[in-house]
Scaffold this active site. Structure first.
Site, mmCIF file in Angstrom:
data_model
loop_
_atom_site.group_PDB
_atom_site.id
_atom_site.type_symbol
_atom_site.label_atom_id
_atom_site.label_comp_id
_atom_site.label_asym_id
_atom_site.label_seq_id
_atom_site.Cartn_x
_atom_site.Cartn_y
_atom_site.Cartn_z
ATOM 1 N N ARG A 158 15.159 6.261 45.375
ATOM 2 C CA ARG A 158 13.911 5.780 45.981
ATOM 3 C C ARG A 158 13.976 4.287 46.288
ATOM 4 O O ARG A 158 13.305 3.820 47.209
ATOM 5 C CB ARG A 158 12.736 6.049 45.048
ATOM 6 N N LYS A 184 4.549 26.782 41.758
ATOM 7 C CA LYS A 184 3.092 26.810 41.874
ATOM 8 C C LYS A 184 2.619 27.090 43.300
ATOM 9 O O LYS A 184 2.659 26.221 44.156
ATOM 10 C CB LYS A 184 2.524 25.480 41.381
ATOM 11 N N GLY A 234 8.111 18.547 46.533
ATOM 12 C CA GLY A 234 8.491 19.034 45.220
ATOM 13 C C GLY A 234 9.915 18.720 44.814
ATOM 14 O O GLY A 234 10.464 17.668 45.126
ATOM 15 N N GLY A 276 4.013 15.978 46.753
ATOM 16 C CA GLY A 276 2.645 16.321 47.136
ATOM 17 C C GLY A 276 2.261 15.759 48.496
ATOM 18 O O GLY A 276 1.566 16.421 49.277
HETATM 19 P P1 ADP Z 1 6.400 23.346 42.024
HETATM 20 O O1 ADP Z 1 6.504 21.856 42.137
HETATM 21 O O2 ADP Z 1 5.168 23.907 42.600
HETATM 22 O O3 ADP Z 1 6.797 23.838 40.702
HETATM 23 P P2 ADP Z 1 8.773 23.469 43.363
HETATM 24 O O4 ADP Z 1 8.944 23.742 44.771
HETATM 25 O O5 ADP Z 1 8.964 22.095 42.854
HETATM 26 O O6 ADP Z 1 7.420 23.972 42.985
HETATM 27 O O7 ADP Z 1 9.630 24.538 42.551
HETATM 28 C C1 ADP Z 1 10.431 24.243 41.492
HETATM 29 C C2 ADP Z 1 10.443 25.277 40.424
HETATM 30 O O8 ADP Z 1 10.213 26.606 40.841
HETATM 31 C C3 ADP Z 1 11.775 25.270 39.749
HETATM 32 O O9 ADP Z 1 11.601 24.813 38.437
HETATM 33 C C4 ADP Z 1 12.214 26.747 39.782
HETATM 34 O O10 ADP Z 1 12.877 27.131 38.638
HETATM 35 C C5 ADP Z 1 10.892 27.446 39.913
HETATM 36 N N1 ADP Z 1 11.028 28.846 40.349
HETATM 37 C C6 ADP Z 1 11.516 29.318 41.502
HETATM 38 N N2 ADP Z 1 11.506 30.674 41.523
HETATM 39 C C7 ADP Z 1 11.004 31.080 40.349
HETATM 40 C C8 ADP Z 1 10.736 32.359 39.764
HETATM 41 N N3 ADP Z 1 10.998 33.489 40.400
HETATM 42 N N4 ADP Z 1 10.195 32.378 38.512
HETATM 43 C C9 ADP Z 1 9.922 31.249 37.879
HETATM 44 N N5 ADP Z 1 10.163 30.016 38.373
HETATM 45 C C10 ADP Z 1 10.694 29.919 39.590
HETATM 46 MG MG MG Z 2 7.741 20.450 41.699
#
Ligand code: ADP
Ligand code: MG
Length: 400
Positions: A38, A199, A350, A374
């Site tokens: 960054r 999420k 993310g 975000g």
């Molecule tokens: P967020 O920030 O909303 O968590 P990201 O795009 O940063 O979403 O996603 C990262 C996370 O999503 C990672 O930690 C990854 O392990 C998790 N992930 C992806 N697929 C799955 C799944 N099928 N079950 C649980 N976690 C998952």
């Molecule tokens: Mg994330």
């Protein structure tokens, strides 16, 4: 749309320029910077201003100190890194506003660099306090926002200053907008949107907005489970945010048949580890005691074939639980397909960029990897970001 005001529009010579950046770098328990990407990405903007004789005042946040000083979150090590990268002295002070700040800034010569303290040590920052914003604005002639990753926040050091002083975009924000605006406004078709991650809550806005233009919406990761649940399928012990099932039903009904592509098969396991025993199941046939942790081989083939046809790709969210080796195949294959495609590809938000890095891909294999988590998701859902709004030439600061 009115043009963006950028630092190319100003003469920095002899001007006191306040530069808002996102130096929210990862640190270890001793406060050492573990990844300075960054800061490195900000070098062109800092260099441009300094070489043209600016008196540069840098302001950033680090971590979540919640409005009070936290020793490990002081910006001394960040200032030191800036100094090394620019090969110039950087004077770090322990406040953002106050007598020391006033004196230090008042004594600056052209080409000097001052780094203020972590702005989130002040509760006024996140509260967008008027008096605080006014003091910050009073310390400079020109405001430059280059903290894309915080531009969705209506905080004092972003929006508060920007509503008092004419704000200009640094090169990083300019680049982010140049890459993402076309996706939002006129993506070259076929346009493929790929969603994954954990999420779904953070991604709903992007799916809804871009479903207006996306030819194919490929959904893996946690969000796929929500859509499976929306179709009434068994998902066993899989991650699933039930609050969004109805939204998923609505989207399935609203979009064209086949526009949303869900995995036809998945990788499941009963435990999550590097040595987990995996099984492959049709997504109509998931045993109730397992978790869906990656997309399956048939899905990889289907997703890859769609990606091959794309002219524009936006990807947010890994397709599986990439922290563990047995669940990395889907994400790796999707990344590889994007790299091999001729599409304009943007990786947004993310942890996706970091995951790609850990899987051995490099940033320059994609057209653009956003620095904002975000912020990029909000931008791509078509929302107006406070820190971006202030940069357009039709925005006139009016607060006093
Ligand atoms: P967020 O920030 O909303 O968590 P990201 O795009 O940063 O979403 O996603 C990262 C996370 O999503 C990672 O930690 C990854 O392990 C998790 N992930 C992806 N697929 C799955 C799944 N099928 N079950 C649980 N976690 C998952
Ligand atoms: Mg994330």
């Amino acid at each position: 749309m009115a043009p963006l005001r950028t630092i190319r529009d100003i003469d920095p010579q002899g001007k006191r320029i306040l530069l808002r950046v996102d130096f929210n770098v990862p640190i270890d328990e001793q406060g050492n910077i573990t990844d300075d990407a960054r800061i490195r990405k900000e070098v062109p903007t800092m260099q441009y201003l300094i070489e043209r004789g600016a008196q540069l005042i840098i302001i950033s946040h680090l971590g979540r100190p919640k409005g009070k000083p936290v020793e490990i979150l002081r910006l001394d090590k960040v200032a030191q890194r800036v100094s090394e990268l620019l090969n110039r002295p950087v004077k770090k002070i322990d406040e953002c506003v106050g007598d020391i700040a006033k004196q230090t800034v008042g004594a600056m010569q052209n080409g000097d660099i001052v780094m203020l303290e972590n702005v989130r040590f002040y509760p006024e920052e996140e509260a967008n306090d008027d008096v605080f914003a006014k003091k910050l604005a009073g310390q400079c002639d020109i405001f430059v926002n280059d903290g894309f990753g915080v531009s969705h926040r209506p905080h004092a050091s972003i929006y508060g200053i920007g509503s008092r002083l004419t704000a200009y975009a640094g090169f990083l924000i300019e680049k982010e907008i140049a890459a993402m605006q076309p996706i939002l406004e006129h993506p070259e078709k076929p346009f493929v949107l790929i969603i994954g991650g954990a999420k779904i809550k953070d991604k709903v806005g992007v799916i809804e907005k871009l479903s207006e233009t996306a030819d194919h919406i490929l959904i893996g990761g946690g969000p796929a489970n929500v859509f499976f649940a929306a179709q009434g399928k068994e998902i066993g012990q899989s991650l699933c945010d039930k609050d969004w099932i109805e939204m998923a039903q609505g989207l399935l009904a609203k979009t064209a048949p086949g526009q949303i592509v869900l995995p036809c098969d998945v990788v499941t396991a009963r435990e999550t580890s590097d040595t987990a025993t995996t099984e492959i199941h049709e997504s109509t046939n998931i045993p109730s005691d397992t978790k869906i942790l990656d997309i399956g081989p048939k899905t990889i083939e289907q997703f890859t074939n769609i990606i091959k046809t794309a002219k524009t790709i936006l990807w947010n969210g890994p397709q599986g639980l990439t922290e563990y080796a047995p669940f990395q195949n889907g994400t790796r294959a999707v990344a590889q397909a994007i790299v091999e495609s001729k599409a304009f590809s943007v990786i947004g938000g993310g942890d996706t960029g970091e995951v790609l890095d850990s899987l051995g891909f490099s940033e320059n294999q994609f057209s653009h990897v956003s620095t904002g988590g975000g912020a990029s998701l909000e931008f791509l859902s078509g929302k107006e970001l406070p820190g971006i709004k202030i940069l357009y030439s039709d925005y006139t600061p009016s607060a006093s």
